[in-house]
Scaffold this motif. Structure first.
Motif, mmCIF file in Angstrom:
data_model
loop_
_atom_site.group_PDB
_atom_site.id
_atom_site.type_symbol
_atom_site.label_atom_id
_atom_site.label_comp_id
_atom_site.label_asym_id
_atom_site.label_seq_id
_atom_site.Cartn_x
_atom_site.Cartn_y
_atom_site.Cartn_z
ATOM 1 N N LYS A 128 -5.612 -27.643 -48.312
ATOM 2 C CA LYS A 128 -5.319 -26.449 -49.348
ATOM 3 C C LYS A 128 -4.170 -25.849 -49.036
ATOM 4 O O LYS A 128 -3.966 -24.868 -49.853
ATOM 5 C CB LYS A 128 -6.616 -25.762 -49.456
ATOM 6 N N VAL A 129 -3.455 -25.845 -47.954
ATOM 7 C CA VAL A 129 -2.172 -25.271 -47.522
ATOM 8 C C VAL A 129 -1.083 -25.555 -48.468
ATOM 9 O O VAL A 129 -0.849 -26.852 -48.953
ATOM 10 C CB VAL A 129 -1.951 -25.438 -46.044
ATOM 11 N N GLU A 134 2.350 -21.065 -44.360
ATOM 12 C CA GLU A 134 0.934 -20.560 -44.677
ATOM 13 C C GLU A 134 -0.090 -21.382 -43.913
ATOM 14 O O GLU A 134 -1.100 -20.843 -43.564
ATOM 15 C CB GLU A 134 0.493 -20.850 -46.353
ATOM 16 N N LEU A 137 -0.419 -19.404 -40.723
ATOM 17 C CA LEU A 137 -1.152 -18.037 -40.950
ATOM 18 C C LEU A 137 -2.323 -18.023 -41.540
ATOM 19 O O LEU A 137 -3.293 -17.353 -41.328
ATOM 20 C CB LEU A 137 -0.384 -17.426 -42.076
ATOM 21 N N ARG A 138 -3.060 -19.336 -42.313
ATOM 22 C CA ARG A 138 -4.207 -19.556 -42.726
ATOM 23 C C ARG A 138 -4.858 -20.863 -42.258
ATOM 24 O O ARG A 138 -5.066 -21.884 -42.975
ATOM 25 C CB ARG A 138 -4.029 -19.608 -44.208
ATOM 26 N N PRO A 139 -5.374 -20.661 -40.870
ATOM 27 C CA PRO A 139 -6.208 -22.000 -40.327
ATOM 28 C C PRO A 139 -7.340 -22.365 -41.158
ATOM 29 O O PRO A 139 -7.621 -23.450 -41.336
ATOM 30 C CB PRO A 139 -6.635 -21.431 -39.042
ATOM 31 N N ASP A 140 -7.900 -21.344 -41.714
ATOM 32 C CA ASP A 140 -9.260 -21.621 -42.697
ATOM 33 C C ASP A 140 -8.852 -22.668 -43.927
ATOM 34 O O ASP A 140 -9.511 -23.681 -44.296
ATOM 35 C CB ASP A 140 -9.855 -20.447 -43.283
ATOM 36 N N LEU A 141 -7.636 -22.401 -44.440
ATOM 37 C CA LEU A 141 -7.274 -23.381 -45.514
ATOM 38 C C LEU A 141 -6.785 -24.621 -45.072
ATOM 39 O O LEU A 141 -7.040 -25.798 -45.504
ATOM 40 C CB LEU A 141 -6.020 -23.098 -46.069
ATOM 41 N N ARG A 208 -6.068 -29.077 -40.135
ATOM 42 C CA ARG A 208 -6.819 -28.502 -38.858
ATOM 43 C C ARG A 208 -7.953 -29.544 -38.732
ATOM 44 O O ARG A 208 -8.446 -30.144 -39.367
ATOM 45 C CB ARG A 208 -7.185 -27.174 -39.017
#
Length: 301
Positions: A128-129, A134, A137-141, A208
């Motif tokens: 979803k990155v 991004e 900065l956004r491992p969750d995505l 990830r």
């Protein structure tokens, strides 16, 4: 008043040579610091700090126990025995650090080559990155598949295989480019020899480790294997990891996974050896229907 920078540099180098602090051109046949004129332009040649000689050279002047220091330096890739120039690092040390840092940046921001993807017939999906910035900065995505990728996987992948192999760029494109050709055939042939079915392999961009949960909610494999680029270090930037999980699903964590890390020919586990070890790990997971902490509990490790 105009200032001729070249003349200033030449004058400083001449003074340093007089003090014996830098070699002359005649003394620099091994590509140490040289300043010369070439077609009217100033050319400065420096030894490549990444070569084995400069990289492993002892930089401490007049060490108390040179043999002991040399033996200590040989036991690690850490920057030991580099010496100093007053309170500062020596020029060679600083250049090597910058060179290694540049390699890590190339690994992080690099792109896995189309040639490698095509060689193994890997189609590409994404997380979803939105972009690489991004992703950092956004491992969750990076742990979630994009909606379009979910549709592509559902359409193109074999369902309910014993093993689903996925290749992920992660934090090092170099890890995939440098190791996949060696490790992938070993895993594929090993699983075939073990009588295990393998799903349709694919490549995940900006992914990830946790993305395996999203993948298996679609393909329903017994075991998911992610071959993913590790976070690069200043010594090694092309290390790969193999993350494996038995029936990963949304909500499962690292405690439910197993890992073989530091897969590289540069001081880590050789990709050929790692591939064979991965196959044995997969067979064990399927035998016990478990992975991670649960595998240790049921297998008595």
């Amino acid at each position: 008043m105009s200032i001729d920078i070249e003349q200033i540099v030449a004058r400083i180098l001449a003074e340093l040579r007089q003090e014996g602090m830098t070699p002359t051109a005649a003394e620099s046949s091994s590509a140490a610091s040289v300043i010369k004129r070439d077609g009217g332009e100033l050319v400065i040649d420096l030894a490549d700090p990444t070569e084995d000689g400069p990289r492993h050279a002892m930089g401490v002047d007049n060490p108390y126990d040179a043999d002991a220091l040399r033996n200590l330096m040989a036991t690690t890739s850490a920057r030991l025995g580099v010496g100093r120039a007053g309170p500062r690092p020596k020029t060679g040390t600083a250049l090597l650090f910058q060179a290694d840092h540049g390699v890590t940046q190339d690994a992080i921001y690099g792109v896995v080559s189309e040639e490698v993807r095509d060689h193994f017939n890997l189609f590409t999906v994404t997380s979803k990155v939105a972009d690489r910035a991004e992703f950092l900065l956004r491992p969750d995505l990076g742990r979630l598949l994009s909606d379009e990728s979910k549709k592509v996987i559902a359409e193109r992948c074999t369902k309910s295989p014993d093993v689903q192999l996925c290749v992920v760029d992660g934090l090092s494109a170099a890890a995939i480019d440098n190791n996949l050709r060696d490790i992938y055939p070993v895993i594929e042939q090993g699983l075939k020899s073990a009588g295990l079915s393998v799903g349709t392999p694919f490549f995940i961009e900006n992914g990830r480790v946790g993305i395996m949960n999203d993948i298996n909610s679609i393909v329903k494999a017994k075991v998911i294997v992610l071959l993913i680029g590790e976070r690069p270090g200043l010594g090694i930037a092309d290390a790969m990891s193999a993350y494996m999980g038995y029936d990963p699903q949304p909500g499962k964590s690292d405690a439910d996974r197993d890992l073989i890390c530091m897969i590289t020919t540069h001081g880590g586990t050789n990709p050929l050896e790692a591939g064979a070890y991965i196959v044995e790990f997969i067979k064990r997971m399927i035998n016990y229907s478990a992975s991670g902490v649960k595998l240790r509990e049921v297998a008595g490790d």
